[in-house]
Design a protein around this motif. Structure first.
Motif, short mmCIF file in Angstrom:
data_model
loop_
_atom_site.label_atom_id
_atom_site.label_comp_id
_atom_site.label_asym_id
_atom_site.label_seq_id
_atom_site.Cartn_x
_atom_site.Cartn_y
_atom_site.Cartn_z
N PHE A 1 -8.22 -7.37 -2.73
CA PHE A 1 -8.50 -7.26 -4.19
C PHE A 1 -8.54 -8.81 -4.47
O PHE A 1 -7.62 -9.50 -4.71
CB PHE A 1 -7.70 -6.54 -5.11
CG PHE A 1 -8.56 -6.41 -6.58
CD1 PHE A 1 -9.42 -5.41 -6.51
CD2 PHE A 1 -7.61 -6.74 -7.28
CE1 PHE A 1 -10.08 -5.38 -7.96
CE2 PHE A 1 -8.09 -6.67 -8.84
CZ PHE A 1 -9.50 -5.89 -9.04
N SER B 1 2.16 -6.20 -7.68
CA SER B 1 1.72 -5.08 -7.60
C SER B 1 1.24 -4.23 -9.07
O SER B 1 0.15 -3.63 -8.89
CB SER B 1 2.44 -3.86 -6.93
OG SER B 1 2.64 -4.24 -5.56
N LYS B 2 2.07 -4.25 -9.90
CA LYS B 2 1.82 -3.88 -11.44
C LYS B 2 0.65 -4.66 -11.94
O LYS B 2 -0.07 -4.04 -12.33
CB LYS B 2 3.00 -3.77 -12.15
CG LYS B 2 4.25 -3.07 -11.81
CD LYS B 2 5.25 -3.18 -12.77
CE LYS B 2 6.57 -2.31 -12.33
NZ LYS B 2 7.74 -2.56 -13.04
N GLY C 1 -7.03 -3.26 -12.42
CA GLY C 1 -8.05 -2.07 -12.12
C GLY C 1 -8.01 -2.05 -10.48
O GLY C 1 -9.02 -1.42 -10.17
N ALA C 2 -7.17 -2.74 -9.80
CA ALA C 2 -7.30 -2.54 -8.32
C ALA C 2 -7.04 -1.31 -7.73
O ALA C 2 -5.75 -0.54 -8.36
CB ALA C 2 -6.34 -3.55 -7.59
N ARG C 3 -7.67 -0.54 -6.98
CA ARG C 3 -7.45 0.91 -6.58
C ARG C 3 -6.84 0.49 -5.07
O ARG C 3 -6.58 1.46 -4.35
CB ARG C 3 -8.69 1.63 -6.58
CG ARG C 3 -9.04 2.07 -7.81
CD ARG C 3 -10.11 3.10 -7.84
NE ARG C 3 -11.31 2.53 -7.11
CZ ARG C 3 -12.39 2.06 -7.58
NH1 ARG C 3 -12.31 1.33 -8.61
NH2 ARG C 3 -13.33 1.61 -6.94
N GLY C 4 -6.98 -0.53 -4.54
CA GLY C 4 -6.57 -0.85 -3.11
C GLY C 4 -6.94 -2.38 -2.93
O GLY C 4 -6.93 -3.08 -3.79
N LEU D 1 0.77 -1.27 -0.03
CA LEU D 1 0.04 0.07 -0.04
C LEU D 1 1.12 1.24 -0.20
O LEU D 1 0.57 2.24 -0.64
CB LEU D 1 -1.09 -0.13 1.27
CG LEU D 1 -1.96 -0.87 1.22
CD1 LEU D 1 -2.84 -0.94 2.54
CD2 LEU D 1 -3.01 -0.39 0.11
N ASP D 2 2.06 1.25 0.85
CA ASP D 2 2.85 2.35 0.54
C ASP D 2 4.41 2.03 0.90
O ASP D 2 4.92 1.74 1.92
CB ASP D 2 2.61 3.20 1.84
CG ASP D 2 3.09 4.66 1.88
OD1 ASP D 2 4.10 4.83 1.03
OD2 ASP D 2 3.10 5.61 2.70
N GLN E 1 -2.74 -3.15 -10.42
CA GLN E 1 -3.03 -2.16 -11.16
C GLN E 1 -3.60 -2.15 -12.47
O GLN E 1 -4.50 -1.70 -12.81
CB GLN E 1 -1.80 -1.11 -11.08
CG GLN E 1 -1.42 -0.74 -9.57
CD GLN E 1 -0.07 -0.27 -9.45
OE1 GLN E 1 0.61 -0.16 -10.41
NE2 GLN E 1 0.58 0.16 -8.11
N THR E 2 -2.85 -2.92 -13.30
CA THR E 2 -3.41 -3.08 -14.63
C THR E 2 -4.93 -4.01 -14.57
O THR E 2 -5.61 -3.57 -15.69
CB THR E 2 -2.61 -4.48 -15.63
OG1 THR E 2 -1.03 -3.73 -15.32
CG2 THR E 2 -2.85 -4.74 -16.66
N ALA F 1 -13.68 -6.14 -4.82
CA ALA F 1 -12.95 -5.17 -4.08
C ALA F 1 -13.20 -5.03 -2.67
O ALA F 1 -14.36 -4.81 -2.29
CB ALA F 1 -13.09 -3.83 -4.80
#
Length: 236
Positions: free
Chosen positions: A184, A171-172, A178-181, A43-44, A175-176, A194
Motif C-alpha cells: 500500500f 498497522s493502525k 483505508g488499506a485493505r492489504g 498480514l496475520d 487501516q485508518t 493499492a
C-alpha cells in the motif's frame, strides 16, 4: 514529496511491488526530491513462530485457506513466474513460514539508522529466495550485521517494546487510511496505490502527485550539486 509504503516481509506481492515501484522511480525525473519511508503491516499477527507445516508452504496455505494441495502449489508456481518477470527468484520449496513480528521490529530499528530500505530488501531476499527463518534470533543478528547493524542493536530491536509499538502503530495508521492489504503506497497523504501495480501506472501517479506537490510548495529548491563540506566534516 513523501511516499510511505506499507508491506509485510512475508507478502509475495510486496516484494514484487517493491521492484515495480523501484522501476517507476528510476524513470521519475524528480526522484531526488522524493522521501520514501517503509512502514510495517502484519498480514496475520496470529501465525505462531513455529506453525503447522512450517517447512511446507504449499500445505500451510492449503490448510489455512481451505485449498487443495494441488491448488496451493499451482498458485505458488504462478507467483514464481510473476516474480521472475521482475527479476526476483522465489523458492517456496524451502520457505519457512513464521510470524513476521521480529522482522518488522528489526526494520523499525533500522529506520532509526537510515537503513529501513536496506533492512526491507535484505529480509525479503532472506525469506523468499534463501529460505531463512525470520524468527530465529541468530539469523536476524547475521542479517542485521549485513546491513551494518551491530549485534547489540539487533538485540535492542528484538527486546525493546518500543519497536512492537511502532509496528502496531504503522498497522493502525494504514487501516485508518483505508488499506485493505499490502503493498500500500501513500503519496503526500493524498494519493494511494493499492497492490503491486505496473511501473507505468505507478509512474503516472508519481508525476500527478509531484505536479500538485510542486504547486503547493513553490519554494522547493532545484539544487545543482557541486563540491561541498558537510557538517560531519566530510568534504567532497
Amino acid at each position: 514529496m513523501k511516499i510511505e509504503i506499507w508491506s509485510d516481509i512475508m507478502c509475495p506481492f510486496c516484494y514484487i511491488g517493491k521492484r515495480n515501484f523501484e522501476a517507476a522511480l528510476s524513470q521519475f525525473a524528480n526522484k531526488e526530491q522524493v522521501d520514501v519511508e517503509w512502514k510495517s503491516f502484519q498480514l496475520d499477527p496470529t501465525i505462531p513462530e513455529v506453525p503447522k507445516y512450517q517447512d511446507n508452504m504449499y500445505m500451510f496455505v492449503a490448510d489455512r485457506k481451505g485449498f487443495s494441495y494441488e491448488q496451493s502449489k499451482k498458485m505458488h508456481q504462478d507467483l514464481i513466474q510473476y516474480a521472475k518477470s521482475v527479476g526476483l527468484e522465489y523458492n517456496f520449496d524451502k520457505a519457512l513460514v513464521t510470524n513476521s513480528l521480529k522482522g518488522h521490529r528489526l526494520i523499525q530499528f533500522a529506520k532509526t539508522k537510515g537503513l529501513g530500505e536496506k533492512a526491507e530488501e535484505r529480509l525479503f531476499y532472506a525469506y523468499f529466495t534463501q529460505g531463512k527463518n525470520l524468527s530465529d534470533v541468530a539469523t536476524l543478528i547475521k542479517l542485521g550485521k549485513e546491513i551494518s547493524l551491530t549485534e547489540t542493536e539487533v538485540n535492542e530491536a528484538l527486546t525493546n517494546s518500543l519497536y512492537v509499538q511502532k509496528v502496531e502503530s504503522d498497522s493502525k495508521d494504514a487501516q485508518t487510511l483505508g488499506a485493505r492489504g499490502v503493498p500500500f503506497f501513500v503519496i503526500n497523504r493524498k494519493y494511494a496505490i493499492a497492490g503491486a501495480q505496473q511501473p507505468n501506472e505507478i509512474l503516472k501517479t508519481l508525476e500527478k502527485a509531484f505536479s500538485e506537490w510542486q504547486k503547493e510548495n513553490p519554494n522547493a529548491l532545484e539544487i545543482q550539486d557541486g563540491q561541498v563540506c558537510e557538517p560531519n566534516g566530510n568534504c567532497k
